[in-house]
Design a protein around this motif. Structure first.
Motif, PDB file in Angstrom:
ATOM      1  N   GLN A 170      33.625  20.962  40.990  1.00 48.35           N
ATOM      2  CA  GLN A 170      33.965  22.184  41.748  1.00 48.35           C
ATOM      3  C   GLN A 170      35.005  22.990  40.898  1.00 48.35           C
ATOM      4  O   GLN A 170      35.986  22.525  40.245  1.00 48.35           O
ATOM      5  N   TYR A 171      34.882  24.231  40.889  1.00 47.06           N
ATOM      6  CA  TYR A 171      36.239  25.138  40.487  1.00 47.06           C
ATOM      7  C   TYR A 171      36.154  26.244  41.218  1.00 47.06           C
ATOM      8  O   TYR A 171      35.221  26.761  41.750  1.00 47.06           O
ATOM      9  N   GLU A 172      37.277  26.768  41.198  1.00 48.48           N
ATOM     10  CA  GLU A 172      37.475  28.194  41.894  1.00 48.48           C
ATOM     11  C   GLU A 172      38.246  29.158  41.144  1.00 48.48           C
ATOM     12  O   GLU A 172      37.925  29.573  39.936  1.00 48.48           O
ATOM     13  N   ARG A 194      38.536  35.748  37.775  1.00 50.15           N
ATOM     14  CA  ARG A 194      38.214  36.410  38.990  1.00 50.15           C
ATOM     15  C   ARG A 194      37.831  37.988  38.027  1.00 50.15           C
ATOM     16  O   ARG A 194      37.224  38.516  38.434  1.00 50.15           O
ATOM     17  N   PHE A 195      38.346  38.022  36.628  1.00 45.97           N
ATOM     18  CA  PHE A 195      38.012  39.152  36.230  1.00 45.97           C
ATOM     19  C   PHE A 195      36.724  38.821  35.406  1.00 45.97           C
ATOM     20  O   PHE A 195      36.223  39.928  34.494  1.00 45.97           O
ATOM     21  N   ASN A 229      42.300  35.795  33.746  1.00 44.23           N
ATOM     22  CA  ASN A 229      41.788  34.849  35.058  1.00 44.23           C
ATOM     23  C   ASN A 229      40.517  34.992  35.336  1.00 44.23           C
ATOM     24  O   ASN A 229      40.035  36.034  35.097  1.00 44.23           O
ATOM     25  N   SER A 240      28.899  39.058  40.354  1.00 40.14           N
ATOM     26  CA  SER A 240      28.410  38.740  41.821  1.00 40.14           C
ATOM     27  C   SER A 240      29.070  37.963  42.382  1.00 40.14           C
ATOM     28  O   SER A 240      28.586  36.918  42.997  1.00 40.14           O
ATOM     29  N   GLU A 241      30.395  37.936  42.389  1.00 41.39           N
ATOM     30  CA  GLU A 241      31.261  36.979  43.235  1.00 41.39           C
ATOM     31  C   GLU A 241      31.424  35.508  42.766  1.00 41.39           C
ATOM     32  O   GLU A 241      32.101  34.842  43.219  1.00 41.39           O
ATOM     33  N   ARG A 242      30.805  35.111  41.703  1.00 39.19           N
ATOM     34  CA  ARG A 242      30.620  33.907  41.193  1.00 39.19           C
ATOM     35  C   ARG A 242      31.753  33.668  40.040  1.00 39.19           C
ATOM     36  O   ARG A 242      31.640  34.387  39.204  1.00 39.19           O
ATOM     37  N   LEU A 243      32.416  32.924  40.249  1.00 38.68           N
ATOM     38  CA  LEU A 243      33.740  32.775  39.604  1.00 38.68           C
ATOM     39  C   LEU A 243      33.110  31.784  38.094  1.00 38.68           C
ATOM     40  O   LEU A 243      32.364  30.927  38.255  1.00 38.68           O
TER      41      LEU A 243
END
Lengths: 606, 503
Positions: free
Chosen positions: B142-144, B165-166, B163, B170-173
């Protein structure tokens, strides 16, 4: 007049009592779990870790408050007190007459409903203090409005909105919007009020963009519009419905604008009307209290808490006292039986059948605290792994830190354990727990002598292999345990249990033979397993003379019953076996689907 | 300057007063004090940020006196010793080439104890100004949230290069990894983004674009990079990788290659050429020689023998601890972009050891690599240690002063070749931290030291690992929003060619 006031107070007290019972008693395990699934400490670095996101104060305050659910009654009392504070604040904001005060129960009830309905989503929420996320959001709206209203000049709203956004996110806009309405209604100069109100609204639209460019350079622009709000979806999957948020905002707005538009609002309300209102309100809350629950989640949360506290009697009692079973509860029960040393007598006593999952959001077992099974069955690397995976996904949480600290201690990684324990120690309510385990990490006490660990060490023995559980804890766990060939009776018994669950008849016979050596009394489920395994394998059973007469007789009856299969439908046959032999391993072997590894069916018995 | 004199004079007066009362009554502990981080007997560059530390001795009162042969003494009260930036720089400046001495006095009850003097050597070899790394939890599958960060080594400034988040869709990192630079210059940088919007992101001054390096002919997208020192060429490994977990071993995670090979990517022409991909070998971790005339890589013999994927994986999982990588080299002609015949440089498989992460020093004399008991995922192997190969004499030396009983793994050279940064799990066995070690002109070494922090406790509180530490002499010229915006718009597809046009 007095009676009317008393009625208002009575209605409010009634509401708060309901909330207290709901949170502090009915859902106490769920809220206890919420504080386990988050982390909070008062250090400056912890605070600073929040400051880099807009709306940080809502998340920070929600975590601060949620930790009090460590003592469920204290947590509930605190929440109820704060809820009353919010109602008071809202009454001031919307200038409610005292007789209308119970109307503030509507947004308050929405907050409670939002927090209590999170259910299974709590397991996968990055902000588990969901109740307080709504609460502090609502408080922020009211407080922000009051701050705005106290401004000496309307233009001061521009910087105040900007700063407010940084602290409470988009809730500042909601508060600001209320102020715009207030200003619009109170300002008499038309040209001025239209000009100001337009600018205020445009300014609110611009603030996230300005902040994005000037301050929060590491936050994507899309997230700037959700600052301070709960996370409603993850990876594109909805985990929470935003309907409560909309309800909350609309109810606050309606209460706020009512004085401007409802003539009845200013009138004196009759005592009779108040009575009816109170009864309706109480009825509504009662309805909410009784029906709007997630009993399965509360049940699992209770099991989780009992397992965390190593209270295996409580685990067994909870499962035996509940009609609805899930994979989690069944695994908990088996573990509880094993921990109490009576797996062979009680494990298959009930024909446990998990309900089909019918929740809106179904987290996998590994996400629902499943690593606790790995830990207690001695599969420590995997227990650690899922603690870490969970921490990666949802941030630092007490439950994960605990698990990883204990795993590290078992693996002899004391520095690592110390790192986690020091983190836990910095929290308010888990300090004693951490201190107790720090004695092991710092070498002041030996893990080998500890009651909690000494039963786990034998399970750590054995060959190391490379493997993977594919997120299916149940299957992988029983598969791993079925090969547990370590020394000692405990390992042998655990391996026998795992093979029984996996329906591996050949291994059952081998392990049974080993297990009963030097054993005075053979638990009934093991006898049942051995009898049917020998029967189906068409081999003689070692130690057959030690099988109880009752087991022999019941098995003969089972064979006889299954012999009638031609004359009964499949369903009727299963029902008949269940009613007569539902408390045996035989029923599990023939009909239970949890194991899924075996292919035994009633037909194979002949 | 006047202000500095004032501080120094004040400190002197303060010290004198302090020392008088402390030293008169103190007894010698006859051992070094315990401090965190372990900044005792280390060798440090003359431009490093203040080495703040915490005293880990029990006591009620603490006095620390810092001095050098050519400077005045400075005194600090308390358990947490924090240097001011100006006074620290002054200390380094005045004592370069000499020792920086630290005396620690601790009061327990009525008695003061003086510990042995800590002597840290300041060498006149400045370290590169910047260090970049990925901050990521030592997780599993897993990673976030993860970020590529850039830390200024002469002070405590840290900023995010990028990072995930950029890079989210669709919210998937997405996973971001394997950042690399050409010749320690951040003007030319690359890193990979996995999953949605995946590809290799290239930064060339202010130009940013993303290249899809997966072609039908290549085994995978580009993985481990090595930027050619003079040409705009990057050698990559291509790996078909899978991850498994140890059931009982504390090393926990194993990552293995089912297949792997090396490719060459011409950045300007956007063309991929194959380099090596032997059917019975697993090649990975490319690294250029200082002149760029040779490509080093590691290779393990493995008889795949026509096995299907699953059978191969099952077999490799069974035999995970008997797969050993050796160090290879292959000549390279940068005019024709052609490679010669591979040859073995260092064979460790006959000692049942495995080599990973070869990195050649900028002057081309030494090659630093990691040796572990098996496989190539040395970051999780407690046996992982750093070794140095003298490319002239062929002598291999275990860097004992740099190693610890736990994993020392990824490493990189500074632009001068005098400093090495490596990731080590020595602190707790699980979280990697960057350690800096001096490597003298004649091969002398110094005891490594942990990345200095304003508050050293940050290392203990941080639940992330420092992954792939790389030196650069300058800062990355674009910010993360610029990168995010451009990488979404400018996407290219790499082209595969069997051989260069010149042939």
């Amino acid at each position: 007049m007095k009676a009317k006031n008393h009625l208002s107070v009575f209605a409010e007290l009634l509401f708060l009592c309901f909330v207290f019972i709901r949170i502090g008693y009915v859902q106490q395990d769920a809220f206890y779990l919420q504080q386990e699934l988050q982390f909070f400490d008062f250090s400056g670095s912890h605070f600073l870790s929040y400051v880099k996101e807009p709306g940080f104060l809502v998340a920070y305050m929600s975590r601060l408050s949620t930790q009090f659910f460590f003592y469920p009654f204290l947590g509930a009392f605190l929440f109820v007190s704060l809820l009353w504070g919010f109602q008071y604040l809202l009454a001031r904001v919307s200038r409610l007459r005292q007789s209308f005060f119970p109307l503030t129960c509507v947004p308050a009830a929405i907050i409670v409903a939002a927090g209590c309905s999170a259910g299974h989503a709590v397991w996968v929420l990055p902000e588990s203090g969901i109740l307080y996320l709504y609460y502090w959001g609502a408080v922020a709206i009211c407080l922000f409005f009051l701050i705005c209203r106290s401004l000496p000049r309307p233009w001061l709203l521009f910087p105040v909105l900007f700063i407010g956004y940084m602290f409470v996110g988009v809730y500042a806009f909601a508060g600001g919007f209320l102020y715009v309405i207030y200003y619009f209604k109170s300002e008499k100069r038309n040209s001025v009020k239209y000009l100001y109100c337009s600018f205020f609204l445009i300014w609110m639209l611009l603030i996230p963009f300005i902040c994005y460019h000037l301050i929060y350079t590491s936050v994507p622009v899309g997230e700037m519009w959700q600052a301070g709000l709960p996370v409603f979806s993850r990876q594109g999957e909805t985990i929470l419905s935003p309907v409560f948020l909309y309800g909350l905002l609309v109810s606050i707005l309606l209460l706020f604008i009512s004085p401007y538009y409802s003539p009845w609002y200013q009138k004196t309300v009759s005592f009779k009307f108040q009575c009816v209102g109170t009864v309706v309100l109480a009825g509504g809350v009662l309805f909410f209290l009784v029906f709007n629950t997630d009993p399965v989640f509360n049940y699992e949360a209770g099991l989780y808490r009992a397992m965390q506290e190593n209270n295996w009697k409580q685990v067994a009692a909870l499962v035996e006292g509940n009609n609805r079973q899930t994979s989690f509860s069944i695994m908990s029960y088996r573990l509880g039986c094993f921990k109490q040393g009576n797996a062979g007598r009680y494990m298959f006593k009930e024909p446990f059948e998990p309900e089909p999952d019918n929740r809106n959001f179904i987290p996998g077992l590994y996400q629902t605290g499943g690593n606790i099974f790995y830990y207690h069955y001695g599969v420590i690397n995997y227990a650690y792994r899922w603690g870490m995976e969970s921490m990666v996904k949802y941030g630092v949480r007490i439950a994960d830190l605990r698990m990883m600290a204990k795993c590290a201690l078992l693996m002899g990684e004391n520095e690592l354990a110390e790192k986690y324990l020091l983190k836990i120690r910095s929290s308010c309510f888990h300090r004693d727990w951490a201190d107790q385990y720090l004695l092991y990490a710092t070498g002041k006490k030996q893990t080998a002598g500890a009651d909690e660990f000494k039963l786990l060490f034998p399970l750590l023995e054995g060959e190391n292999i490379l493997d993977g559980d594919d997120g299916n804890i149940e299957a992988y766990l029983y598969h791993t345990l079925s090969f547990l060939e370590g020394q000692g009776r405990m390992n042998c018994e655990l391996s026998l249990i795992a093979n029984m669950l996996r329906k591996d008849l050949g291994s059952i016979l081998l392990l049974y033979e080993r297990y009963i050596t030097d054993l005075n009394t053979i638990p009934v489920h093991y006898q049942e397993a051995a009898v049917i395994a020998a029967y189906l394998s068409k081999t003689s059973l070692a130690g057959a003379e030690r099988i109880d007469t009752q087991v022999r007789q019941r098995f003969a009856k089972l064979v006889e019953l299954l012999g009638q299969r031609g004359r009964m439908s499949k369903e009727d046959l299963q029902e008949a076996v269940k009613s007569h032999f539902g408390d045996t391993y035989w029923y599990y072997l023939l009909y239970h689907e949890t194991g899924k590894m075996g292919n035994t069916s009633p037909e194979t018995i002949y | 300057m006047r202000y500095l004199y004032f501080i120094l004079s004040f400190s002197l007066v303060y010290i004198t007063g302090c020392k008088l009362s402390v030293t008169e009554h103190s007894t010698d502990a006859e051992r070094l004090p315990d401090i965190y981080p372990d900044y005792r007997g280390i060798t440090i560059p003359c431009n490093i940020a203040p080495l703040n530390f915490d005293i880990e001795e029990p006591g009620e009162q603490y006095v620390t006196v810092v001095y050098g042969a050519s400077s005045a003494s400075l005194a600090y009260k308390g358990k947490k010793v924090r240097f001011g930036m100006k006074e620290w720089r002054q200390l380094l400046k005045e004592n370069t080439g000499d020792d920086l001495c630290i005396d620690i006095y601790v009061r327990k009850g009525e008695e003061w104890t003086k510990y042995e003097t800590i002597r840290n050597r300041i060498v006149d070899d400045p370290v590169d100004e910047y260090l970049s790394y990925r901050l990521i939890e030592p997780g599993y599958a897993q990673y976030e949230y993860m970020s590529l960060n850039q830390r200024t080594l002469t002070n405590f400034e840290e900023k995010e290069i990028f990072n995930n988040r950029f890079a989210a869709v669709s919210e998937r990192l997405s996973c971001i990894n394997c950042h690399a630079y050409q010749n320690h210059r951040a003007d030319r940088m690359q890193f990979h983004v996995r999953h949605e919007q995946g590809g290799t992101v290239f930064i060339d001054s202010d130009e940013v674009y993303r290249v899809n390096m997966k072609t039908p002919e290549t085994l995978s997208a580009a993985v481990y990079p090595a930027w050619h020192p003079t040409e705009n060429l990057i050698a990559y490994s291509v790996n078909s990788t899978y991850q498994t977990f140890h059931l009982r071993d504390p090393q926990k995670i194993e990552v293995q290659d089912r297949e792997s090979g090396i490719i060459l990517y011409d950045v300007e022409k956007n063309i991929i050429y194959p380099v090596v991909n032997e059917p019975d070998a697993l090649e990975t971790f490319p690294a250029w020689s200082a002149e760029g005339d040779r490509l080093f890589y590691t290779s393990a013999s493995y008889n795949k023998d026509g096995k299907d994927k699953k059978a191969l994986v099952d077999e490799m999982m069974d035999r995970y601890d008997s797969i050993y990588y050796d160090l290879m080299q292959i000549p390279f002609d940068k005019q024709t972009l052609t490679f010669g015949e591979p040859e073995v440089v260092a064979c460790m498989s006959d000692q049942y050891k495995s080599i990973s992460f070869p990195r050649v020093s900028p002057e081309g004399r030494s090659l630093l690599f990691t040796v572990s008991d098996f496989g190539n995922f040395s970051i999780w192997h407690t046996s992982s240690d750093l070794y140095m190969l003298d490319l002239e004499s062929g002598e291999i030396r275990c860097m004992e002063e740099w190693n610890s009983p736990r994993a020392e793994s990824y490493h990189s050279w500074s632009s001068t070749g005098r400093w090495v940064v490596f990731s080590s799990r020595r602190d707790d066995g699980s979280y990697t931290r960057p350690y800096f070690a001096w490597y003298g002109e004649n091969g002398e070494t110094g005891k490594p030291f942990l990345l200095p922090q304003k508050d050293p406790g940050q290392h203990l509180r941080l639940f992330k690992s420092y992954n792939i530490p790389e030196f650069t002499v300058n800062a990355v010229p674009v910010n993360l929003r610029h990168i995010a915006g451009k990488m979404k718009r400018d996407v290219r597809q790499a082209i595969y060619r069997k051989r260069p046009e010149s042939l």
